[in-house]
Motif scaffolding. Structure first.
Motif, PDB file in Angstrom:
ATOM      1  N   PHE A   1       0.847  -1.189   0.000  1.00  0.00           N
ATOM      2  CA  PHE A   1       0.000   0.000   0.000  1.00  0.00           C
ATOM      3  C   PHE A   1       0.885   1.244   0.000  1.00  0.00           C
ATOM      4  CE2 PHE A   1       0.266  -2.065   4.154  1.00  0.00           C
ATOM      5  CZ  PHE A   1       0.970  -1.119   4.880  1.00  0.00           C
ATOM      6  N   PRO A   2       0.340   2.417  -0.379  1.00  0.00           N
ATOM      7  CA  PRO A   2       1.146   3.645  -0.403  1.00  0.00           C
ATOM      8  C   PRO A   2       1.750   3.934   0.961  1.00  0.00           C
ATOM      9  CG  PRO A   2      -0.933   3.981  -1.538  1.00  0.00           C
ATOM     10  CD  PRO A   2      -1.043   2.645  -0.859  1.00  0.00           C
TER      11      PRO A   2
ATOM     12  N   ILE B   1       3.880  -5.637  20.086  1.00  0.00           N
ATOM     13  CA  ILE B   1       4.167  -4.321  19.534  1.00  0.00           C
ATOM     14  C   ILE B   1       3.323  -3.292  20.268  1.00  0.00           C
ATOM     15  CG2 ILE B   1       4.085  -2.876  17.458  1.00  0.00           C
ATOM     16  CD1 ILE B   1       4.387  -5.374  15.791  1.00  0.00           C
ATOM     17  N   ARG B   2       3.944  -2.203  20.672  1.00  0.00           N
ATOM     18  CA  ARG B   2       3.222  -1.160  21.401  1.00  0.00           C
ATOM     19  C   ARG B   2       2.463  -0.280  20.409  1.00  0.00           C
ATOM     20  NH1 ARG B   2       5.385   3.853  25.087  1.00  0.00           N
ATOM     21  NH2 ARG B   2       3.554   3.997  26.440  1.00  0.00           N
ATOM     22  N   SER B   3       1.344  -0.784  19.948  1.00  0.00           N
ATOM     23  CA  SER B   3       0.529  -0.061  18.983  1.00  0.00           C
ATOM     24  C   SER B   3      -0.874  -0.642  19.034  1.00  0.00           C
ATOM     25  CB  SER B   3       1.144  -0.197  17.572  1.00  0.00           C
ATOM     26  OG  SER B   3       0.463   0.632  16.658  1.00  0.00           O
ATOM     27  N   CYS B   4      -1.725  -0.273  18.090  1.00  0.00           N
ATOM     28  CA  CYS B   4      -3.065  -0.836  18.043  1.00  0.00           C
ATOM     29  C   CYS B   4      -3.589  -0.782  16.615  1.00  0.00           C
ATOM     30  CB  CYS B   4      -4.017  -0.099  18.990  1.00  0.00           C
ATOM     31  SG  CYS B   4      -4.343   1.620  18.527  1.00  0.00           S
ATOM     32  N   LYS B   5      -4.548  -1.651  16.314  1.00  0.00           N
ATOM     33  CA  LYS B   5      -5.078  -1.737  14.955  1.00  0.00           C
ATOM     34  C   LYS B   5      -5.920  -0.524  14.590  1.00  0.00           C
ATOM     35  CE  LYS B   5      -4.788  -6.663  14.111  1.00  0.00           C
ATOM     36  NZ  LYS B   5      -5.452  -7.876  13.583  1.00  0.00           N
ATOM     37  N   GLU B   6      -6.427   0.177  15.600  1.00  0.00           N
ATOM     38  CA  GLU B   6      -7.206   1.378  15.314  1.00  0.00           C
ATOM     39  C   GLU B   6      -6.346   2.462  14.681  1.00  0.00           C
ATOM     40  OE1 GLU B   6      -9.419  -1.031  18.111  1.00  0.00           O
ATOM     41  OE2 GLU B   6      -7.326  -0.387  18.027  1.00  0.00           O
ATOM     42  N   PHE B   7      -5.015   2.408  14.905  1.00  0.00           N
ATOM     43  CA  PHE B   7      -4.120   3.412  14.341  1.00  0.00           C
ATOM     44  C   PHE B   7      -3.227   2.846  13.240  1.00  0.00           C
ATOM     45  CE2 PHE B   7      -0.097   5.887  14.392  1.00  0.00           C
ATOM     46  CZ  PHE B   7      -0.630   7.101  13.991  1.00  0.00           C
ATOM     47  N   GLU B   8      -2.666   1.672  13.448  1.00  0.00           N
ATOM     48  CA  GLU B   8      -1.738   1.080  12.483  1.00  0.00           C
ATOM     49  C   GLU B   8      -2.266  -0.232  11.923  1.00  0.00           C
ATOM     50  OE1 GLU B   8       2.787   1.746  12.811  1.00  0.00           O
ATOM     51  OE2 GLU B   8       2.137   1.242  14.838  1.00  0.00           O
ATOM     52  N   GLY B   9      -3.557  -0.280  11.679  1.00  0.00           N
ATOM     53  CA  GLY B   9      -4.171  -1.527  11.240  1.00  0.00           C
ATOM     54  C   GLY B   9      -3.519  -2.141  10.015  1.00  0.00           C
ATOM     55  N   GLU B  10      -3.195  -1.293   9.006  1.00  0.00           N
ATOM     56  CA  GLU B  10      -2.630  -1.834   7.766  1.00  0.00           C
ATOM     57  C   GLU B  10      -1.278  -2.483   8.003  1.00  0.00           C
ATOM     58  OE1 GLU B  10      -1.771   2.685   7.508  1.00  0.00           O
ATOM     59  OE2 GLU B  10      -2.803   1.249   8.800  1.00  0.00           O
ATOM     60  N   TYR B  11      -0.458  -1.879   8.867  1.00  0.00           N
ATOM     61  CA  TYR B  11       0.868  -2.438   9.144  1.00  0.00           C
ATOM     62  C   TYR B  11       0.782  -3.655  10.060  1.00  0.00           C
ATOM     63  CZ  TYR B  11       2.980   1.621   6.919  1.00  0.00           C
ATOM     64  OH  TYR B  11       3.369   2.561   6.003  1.00  0.00           O
TER      65      TYR B  11
ATOM     66  N   ASP C   1       1.796  10.302   6.496  1.00  0.00           N
ATOM     67  CA  ASP C   1       0.827   9.571   5.666  1.00  0.00           C
ATOM     68  C   ASP C   1      -0.580   9.690   6.231  1.00  0.00           C
ATOM     69  OD1 ASP C   1       2.633   8.767   3.787  1.00  0.00           O
ATOM     70  OD2 ASP C   1       2.815   6.705   4.492  1.00  0.00           O
ATOM     71  N   LYS C   2      -0.695   9.746   7.535  1.00  0.00           N
ATOM     72  CA  LYS C   2      -1.999   9.810   8.185  1.00  0.00           C
ATOM     73  C   LYS C   2      -2.439  11.250   8.458  1.00  0.00           C
ATOM     74  CE  LYS C   2      -1.829   5.235  10.312  1.00  0.00           C
ATOM     75  NZ  LYS C   2      -3.078   4.738   9.700  1.00  0.00           N
TER      76      LYS C   2
ATOM     77  N   THR D   1      -6.470  20.746   9.147  1.00  0.00           N
ATOM     78  CA  THR D   1      -6.658  19.292   9.023  1.00  0.00           C
ATOM     79  C   THR D   1      -5.802  18.535  10.023  1.00  0.00           C
ATOM     80  OG1 THR D   1      -7.191  19.455   6.679  1.00  0.00           O
ATOM     81  CG2 THR D   1      -6.468  17.315   7.484  1.00  0.00           C
ATOM     82  N   PHE D   2      -4.553  18.954  10.188  1.00  0.00           N
ATOM     83  CA  PHE D   2      -3.659  18.281  11.126  1.00  0.00           C
ATOM     84  C   PHE D   2      -4.181  18.387  12.553  1.00  0.00           C
ATOM     85  CE2 PHE D   2      -0.889  19.748   7.619  1.00  0.00           C
ATOM     86  CZ  PHE D   2      -0.396  18.521   7.196  1.00  0.00           C
ATOM     87  N   ARG D   3      -4.678  19.560  12.907  1.00  0.00           N
ATOM     88  CA  ARG D   3      -5.159  19.760  14.276  1.00  0.00           C
ATOM     89  C   ARG D   3      -6.416  18.953  14.551  1.00  0.00           C
ATOM     90  NH1 ARG D   3      -3.450  24.886  12.542  1.00  0.00           N
ATOM     91  NH2 ARG D   3      -5.555  25.695  12.148  1.00  0.00           N
ATOM     92  N   VAL D   4      -7.303  18.891  13.569  1.00  0.00           N
ATOM     93  CA  VAL D   4      -8.538  18.120  13.731  1.00  0.00           C
ATOM     94  C   VAL D   4      -8.226  16.629  13.859  1.00  0.00           C
ATOM     95  CG1 VAL D   4     -10.662  17.398  12.578  1.00  0.00           C
ATOM     96  CG2 VAL D   4      -9.992  19.813  12.553  1.00  0.00           C
ATOM     97  N   ARG D   5      -7.335  16.148  13.011  1.00  0.00           N
ATOM     98  CA  ARG D   5      -6.976  14.724  13.057  1.00  0.00           C
ATOM     99  C   ARG D   5      -6.288  14.358  14.376  1.00  0.00           C
ATOM    100  NH1 ARG D   5      -7.172  11.253   8.893  1.00  0.00           N
ATOM    101  NH2 ARG D   5      -7.890  12.027   6.875  1.00  0.00           N
ATOM    102  N   ALA D   6      -5.460  15.259  14.876  1.00  0.00           N
ATOM    103  CA  ALA D   6      -4.788  14.990  16.149  1.00  0.00           C
ATOM    104  C   ALA D   6      -5.806  14.871  17.282  1.00  0.00           C
ATOM    105  CB  ALA D   6      -3.774  16.088  16.451  1.00  0.00           C
ATOM    106  N   ARG D   7      -6.812  15.751  17.280  1.00  0.00           N
ATOM    107  CA  ARG D   7      -7.839  15.669  18.320  1.00  0.00           C
ATOM    108  C   ARG D   7      -8.644  14.374  18.202  1.00  0.00           C
ATOM    109  NH1 ARG D   7      -8.124  21.364  17.317  1.00  0.00           N
ATOM    110  NH2 ARG D   7      -9.826  21.096  15.817  1.00  0.00           N
TER     111      ARG D   7
END
Length: 389
Positions: free
Chosen positions: A203-204, A247-257, A320-321, A355-361
């Motif tokens: 994926f990209p 891995i210290r992550s979650c599928k809600e954020f890094e699902g594709e990886y 990317d996100k 856009t960056f600020r909205v996505r961060a929230r």
């Protein structure tokens, strides 16, 4: 400011016990088949210890004396289930390390290879600890390649806990040899090969090192240092031997990886006071993964200025996100006050950067969800360990 997320200093072990004392205030009863976990990975993992203890896991956090002193106090109601165990760090004859240095935060970057020598000597007391405790699981970071032999000698299962993002973990390689091909040829033959996403990422993706970063990363991976072993050899040995990877992550954020990683591996993957201040709205930082997690818990805007190791790959993931603004740099890695000011204005105040600020929230709903991380993912991790007894 350097943070202690890259500290080569911990290992971990897990053992089943028939009974665990009642946890005061939690209403828990003694449980059978409860695990003992001896954690010695990164300090950031300490945040998972209360959740493991609440799940009935007996935790022994093993580290050196000074690092034990740096830890926050164990909550009284969980004290029966969390032990802090000290192993002294041996002093090297050449006195090349600063007095009292017990973590990479205590030493300059060019002395880390010598710190690994002292770290590797901890395998002696750790082996005795495993022999005496006879745990069911050992949890290690990539640096403790010698824990593989200890685990195999005492027939103990092994978990690799990584504080790198899933994107970085995927980038490093795939089975059977990960950072090495099957014939021990480097997966990444040259620094240039590190500057684009690997072929198995379908994926990209912008997750790759920059041209000016790649030579240092390549040398760090594949060059034998003063400890007598390369970083790639350490990583490969633990990855190839582990029974599970956390891995210290979650599928809600890094699902594709995470989905790609799980498919490849066949192994499933389970400054706060300042950040919480109402005057804080953004953070200019190096994009270390632990800091990413902490900052996004509060929904702050991200401005990334990369330095070393996996930080460039983390930045690519965040860009990317649409979660981060990266400070523009020249091909040689240079930047100036104008590029820094431009990134700050874009992330913090300009309409273009809204856009960056909205996505961060919005990301705060994921990263700040304690039930999701401390209960759902920790509970799944504990169940995995128990079901593989």
């Amino acid at each position: 400011m350097r943070e202690n997320k890259y500290i080569y200093k911990y290992v971990c072990a897990i053992s089943w016990k028939s009974l665990v004392p009642k946890i005061n205030g939690e209403g828990s009863s003694p449980r059978s088949d409860t695990s003992l976990v001896c954690l010695w990975p990164y300090v950031s993992l300490l945040s998972t210890l209360p959740a493991l203890a609440k799940a009935g896991v007996h935790v022994s956090f093993v580290s050196t004396p000074r690092n034990i002193q740096r830890l926050p106090k164990v909550p009284p109601n969980l004290a029966p289930l969390i032990d802090l165990v000290e192993f002294p760090l041996l002093t090297l004859d050449n006195e090349i390390l600063p007095n009292g240095a017990e973590a990479t935060v205590d030493i300059p970057l060019d002395k880390v290879e010598h710190f690994k020598i002292a770290y590797d000597l901890l395998q002696i007391p750790f082996k005795k600890f495993i022999r005496d405790q006879l745990p069911d699981w050992i949890i290690v970071d990539f640096c403790a390649h010698w824990a593989v032999d200890i685990a195999q000698e005492y027939n103990v299962k092994l978990v690799l806990f990584t504080v790198m993002s899933a994107a970085t973990t995927v980038f490093l390689g795939r089975p059977p040899g990960y950072v090495f091909l099957s014939d021990q040829t480097p997966t990444w033959p040259s620094p240039e090969s590190l500057t684009k996403p690997p072929e198995w990422v379908s994926f990209p993706s912008s997750v790759a090192w920059r041209e000016y970063e790649a030579p240092f990363v390549h040398a760090t991976l594949y060059t034998k240092d003063a400890s007598g072993i390369s970083g790639a050899a350490r990583i490969s040995k633990v990855l190839c031997a582990c029974n599970a990877l956390a891995i210290r992550s979650c599928k809600e954020f890094e699902g594709e990886y995470l989905n790609l990683h799980e498919k490849q591996m066949g192994k499933p993957a389970p400054q706060m006071e300042i950040l919480a201040h109402p005057a804080i709205g953004g953070s200019l930082f190096h994009s270390g993964w632990g800091s990413v997690i902490e900052i996004l818990q509060f929904g702050h805007s991200l401005i990334v200025l990369l330095l070393v190791y996996d930080q460039s790959l983390n930045a690519g993931l965040l860009v990317d996100k649409d979660l981060a603004v990266e400070v523009e740099r020249g091909k040689d890695g240079s930047f100036d006050r104008d590029s820094l000011a431009k990134a700050l204005r874009l992330a913090m105040v300009s309409e273009e950067g809204k856009t960056f600020r909205v996505r961060a929230r919005k990301a705060a709903a994921i990263f700040g969800d304690e039930n999701l991380h401390q209960q759902y993912y920790i509970d799944r991790f504990v169940e995995y360990l128990k079901n593989r007894e």
